[in-house]
Each structure stands twice: as C-alpha cells, then as structure tokens.
Design a protein around this motif. Structure first.
Motif, PDB file in Angstrom:
ATOM      1  N   MET A   1     -63.235  51.240  -6.422  1.00  0.00           N
ATOM      2  CA  MET A   1     -64.240  50.864  -7.481  1.00  0.00           C
ATOM      3  C   MET A   1     -63.720  51.543  -8.364  1.00  0.00           C
ATOM      4  SD  MET A   1     -68.310  51.580  -7.497  1.00  0.00           S
ATOM      5  CE  MET A   1     -68.438  51.614  -5.740  1.00  0.00           C
ATOM      6  N   SER A   2     -63.677  50.703  -9.741  1.00  0.00           N
ATOM      7  CA  SER A   2     -63.507  51.151 -11.132  1.00  0.00           C
ATOM      8  C   SER A   2     -64.409  52.158 -11.500  1.00  0.00           C
ATOM      9  CB  SER A   2     -63.170  49.944 -11.918  1.00  0.00           C
ATOM     10  OG  SER A   2     -64.371  49.444 -12.155  1.00  0.00           O
ATOM     11  N   GLY A   3     -63.895  52.942 -12.377  1.00  0.00           N
ATOM     12  CA  GLY A   3     -64.969  54.004 -12.900  1.00  0.00           C
ATOM     13  C   GLY A   3     -65.961  53.241 -13.753  1.00  0.00           C
ATOM     14  N   THR A   4     -65.564  52.139 -14.455  1.00  0.00           N
ATOM     15  CA  THR A   4     -66.692  51.471 -15.131  1.00  0.00           C
ATOM     16  C   THR A   4     -67.751  50.809 -14.400  1.00  0.00           C
ATOM     17  OG1 THR A   4     -65.160  50.737 -16.543  1.00  0.00           O
ATOM     18  CG2 THR A   4     -66.924  49.732 -16.965  1.00  0.00           C
ATOM     19  N   ASP A   5     -67.343  50.397 -13.312  1.00  0.00           N
ATOM     20  CA  ASP A   5     -68.518  49.685 -12.169  1.00  0.00           C
ATOM     21  C   ASP A   5     -69.335  50.762 -11.677  1.00  0.00           C
ATOM     22  OD1 ASP A   5     -67.578  47.019 -12.701  1.00  0.00           O
ATOM     23  OD2 ASP A   5     -66.158  46.981 -11.003  1.00  0.00           O
ATOM     24  N   LYS A   6     -68.829  51.873 -11.405  1.00  0.00           N
ATOM     25  CA  LYS A   6     -69.395  52.883 -10.657  1.00  0.00           C
ATOM     26  C   LYS A   6     -70.550  53.428 -11.719  1.00  0.00           C
ATOM     27  CE  LYS A   6     -67.637  56.157  -7.660  1.00  0.00           C
ATOM     28  NZ  LYS A   6     -66.528  57.334  -7.346  1.00  0.00           N
ATOM     29  N   ALA A   7     -70.034  53.476 -13.159  1.00  0.00           N
ATOM     30  CA  ALA A   7     -70.965  53.914 -14.058  1.00  0.00           C
ATOM     31  C   ALA A   7     -72.056  52.984 -14.284  1.00  0.00           C
ATOM     32  CB  ALA A   7     -70.206  54.126 -15.291  1.00  0.00           C
ATOM     33  N   LYS A   8     -71.922  52.059 -14.266  1.00  0.00           N
ATOM     34  CA  LYS A   8     -72.872  50.856 -14.497  1.00  0.00           C
ATOM     35  C   LYS A   8     -73.755  50.889 -13.414  1.00  0.00           C
ATOM     36  CE  LYS A   8     -70.467  47.412 -17.159  1.00  0.00           C
ATOM     37  NZ  LYS A   8     -69.452  46.117 -17.018  1.00  0.00           N
ATOM     38  N   ASN A   9     -73.175  51.016 -12.057  1.00  0.00           N
ATOM     39  CA  ASN A   9     -74.186  50.993 -10.966  1.00  0.00           C
ATOM     40  C   ASN A   9     -74.951  52.330 -11.233  1.00  0.00           C
ATOM     41  OD1 ASN A   9     -73.192  48.674  -9.868  1.00  0.00           O
ATOM     42  ND2 ASN A   9     -71.884  49.911  -8.454  1.00  0.00           N
ATOM     43  N   LYS A  10     -74.613  53.295 -11.432  1.00  0.00           N
ATOM     44  CA  LYS A  10     -75.259  54.596 -11.550  1.00  0.00           C
ATOM     45  C   LYS A  10     -76.578  54.570 -12.649  1.00  0.00           C
ATOM     46  CE  LYS A  10     -75.998  58.730 -10.213  1.00  0.00           C
ATOM     47  NZ  LYS A  10     -76.689  59.241  -8.833  1.00  0.00           N
ATOM     48  N   ILE A  11     -76.056  53.826 -13.725  1.00  0.00           N
ATOM     49  CA  ILE A  11     -76.946  53.694 -14.857  1.00  0.00           C
ATOM     50  C   ILE A  11     -78.042  52.636 -14.296  1.00  0.00           C
ATOM     51  CG2 ILE A  11     -77.176  52.582 -17.139  1.00  0.00           C
ATOM     52  CD1 ILE A  11     -74.588  53.847 -17.843  1.00  0.00           C
TER      53      ILE A  11
ATOM     54  N   ASP B   1     -72.846  48.595  -5.132  1.00  0.00           N
ATOM     55  CA  ASP B   1     -72.144  49.714  -4.761  1.00  0.00           C
ATOM     56  C   ASP B   1     -71.442  49.361  -3.418  1.00  0.00           C
ATOM     57  OD1 ASP B   1     -71.096  52.264  -5.253  1.00  0.00           O
ATOM     58  OD2 ASP B   1     -72.506  53.069  -4.178  1.00  0.00           O
ATOM     59  N   ALA B   2     -72.163  48.726  -2.516  1.00  0.00           N
ATOM     60  CA  ALA B   2     -71.791  48.443  -1.181  1.00  0.00           C
ATOM     61  C   ALA B   2     -70.549  47.569  -1.219  1.00  0.00           C
ATOM     62  CB  ALA B   2     -72.803  48.268  -0.123  1.00  0.00           C
ATOM     63  N   GLY B   3     -70.862  46.439  -2.082  1.00  0.00           N
ATOM     64  CA  GLY B   3     -69.699  45.459  -2.253  1.00  0.00           C
ATOM     65  C   GLY B   3     -68.258  46.017  -2.983  1.00  0.00           C
ATOM     66  N   GLU B   4     -68.556  46.847  -3.798  1.00  0.00           N
ATOM     67  CA  GLU B   4     -67.526  47.372  -4.324  1.00  0.00           C
ATOM     68  C   GLU B   4     -66.544  48.170  -3.500  1.00  0.00           C
ATOM     69  OE1 GLU B   4     -65.910  46.871  -7.383  1.00  0.00           O
ATOM     70  OE2 GLU B   4     -67.497  45.652  -7.581  1.00  0.00           O
ATOM     71  N   LYS B   5     -67.257  48.974  -2.471  1.00  0.00           N
ATOM     72  CA  LYS B   5     -66.579  49.890  -1.346  1.00  0.00           C
ATOM     73  C   LYS B   5     -66.038  48.670  -0.414  1.00  0.00           C
ATOM     74  CE  LYS B   5     -69.595  53.653  -1.694  1.00  0.00           C
ATOM     75  NZ  LYS B   5     -70.702  54.561  -1.100  1.00  0.00           N
ATOM     76  N   VAL B   6     -66.627  47.616  -0.348  1.00  0.00           N
ATOM     77  CA  VAL B   6     -65.873  46.634   0.941  1.00  0.00           C
ATOM     78  C   VAL B   6     -64.566  46.070   0.167  1.00  0.00           C
ATOM     79  CG1 VAL B   6     -66.368  44.282   1.855  1.00  0.00           C
ATOM     80  CG2 VAL B   6     -67.868  46.043   2.023  1.00  0.00           C
ATOM     81  N   LYS B   7     -64.654  45.810  -1.046  1.00  0.00           N
ATOM     82  CA  LYS B   7     -63.629  45.388  -2.036  1.00  0.00           C
ATOM     83  C   LYS B   7     -62.470  46.528  -2.031  1.00  0.00           C
ATOM     84  CE  LYS B   7     -65.917  42.585  -5.437  1.00  0.00           C
ATOM     85  NZ  LYS B   7     -65.992  42.979  -6.860  1.00  0.00           N
ATOM     86  N   ASP B   8     -62.757  47.745  -2.030  1.00  0.00           N
ATOM     87  CA  ASP B   8     -61.797  49.017  -2.159  1.00  0.00           C
ATOM     88  C   ASP B   8     -61.103  48.896  -0.865  1.00  0.00           C
ATOM     89  OD1 ASP B   8     -62.225  49.303  -4.815  1.00  0.00           O
ATOM     90  OD2 ASP B   8     -63.549  51.090  -4.389  1.00  0.00           O
ATOM     91  N   ALA B   9     -61.869  48.647   0.171  1.00  0.00           N
ATOM     92  CA  ALA B   9     -61.214  49.029   1.636  1.00  0.00           C
ATOM     93  C   ALA B   9     -60.383  47.944   1.841  1.00  0.00           C
ATOM     94  CB  ALA B   9     -62.553  48.838   2.635  1.00  0.00           C
ATOM     95  N   PHE B  10     -60.475  46.565   1.393  1.00  0.00           N
ATOM     96  CA  PHE B  10     -59.611  45.568   1.616  1.00  0.00           C
ATOM     97  C   PHE B  10     -58.059  45.794   0.758  1.00  0.00           C
ATOM     98  CE2 PHE B  10     -62.953  43.419   3.681  1.00  0.00           C
ATOM     99  CZ  PHE B  10     -62.627  42.906   4.893  1.00  0.00           C
ATOM    100  N   LYS B  11     -58.420  46.365  -0.395  1.00  0.00           N
ATOM    101  CA  LYS B  11     -57.323  46.658  -1.293  1.00  0.00           C
ATOM    102  C   LYS B  11     -56.278  47.503  -0.802  1.00  0.00           C
ATOM    103  CE  LYS B  11     -59.767  45.858  -5.715  1.00  0.00           C
ATOM    104  NZ  LYS B  11     -59.997  46.168  -7.041  1.00  0.00           N
TER     105      LYS B  11
END
Length: 57
Positions: A1-11, A46-56
C-alpha cells in the motif's frame, strides 16, 4: 500500500471517529451513523490495499 493511500485511509477513519463522537454528543443519530460508515469504508479500502499488496509479492 502506498503511503498516500494509507494516509488518506487514516484521515477518513479519524474523520469518521470525529463525526461519530459529535453525533453521540449532540444526539444526532444521522451524524453518528455517517461517522461509523466512514470508518467502515476506510477499513474496507485498507483491506483492499492489503490484498493488492499480497498479490504484488
């Protein structure tokens, strides 16, 4: 997950928590529920991003 996506999700999560707290404090059920929905949406993203990261890998 990119830092930007992580920050947006946290916000989005923090905004949802704030809305929920304001809704509880004022007795506004719509605002409280909207805050809960924002938190759930953030968690799903956040869960969707983690799934994407797992496939990468």
């Amino acid at each position: 997950m990119s830092g930007t996506d992580k920050a947006k999700n946290k916000i989005e999560d923090l905004g949802g928590r704030a809305k929920e707290a304001i809704g509880k404090a004022t007795g506004d059920h719509d605002t409280k529920n909207e805050g809960r929905a924002d938190q759930a949406k953030s968690s799903l993203k956040d869960a969707g991003e983690k799934v994407k990261d797992a496939f990468k890998k």
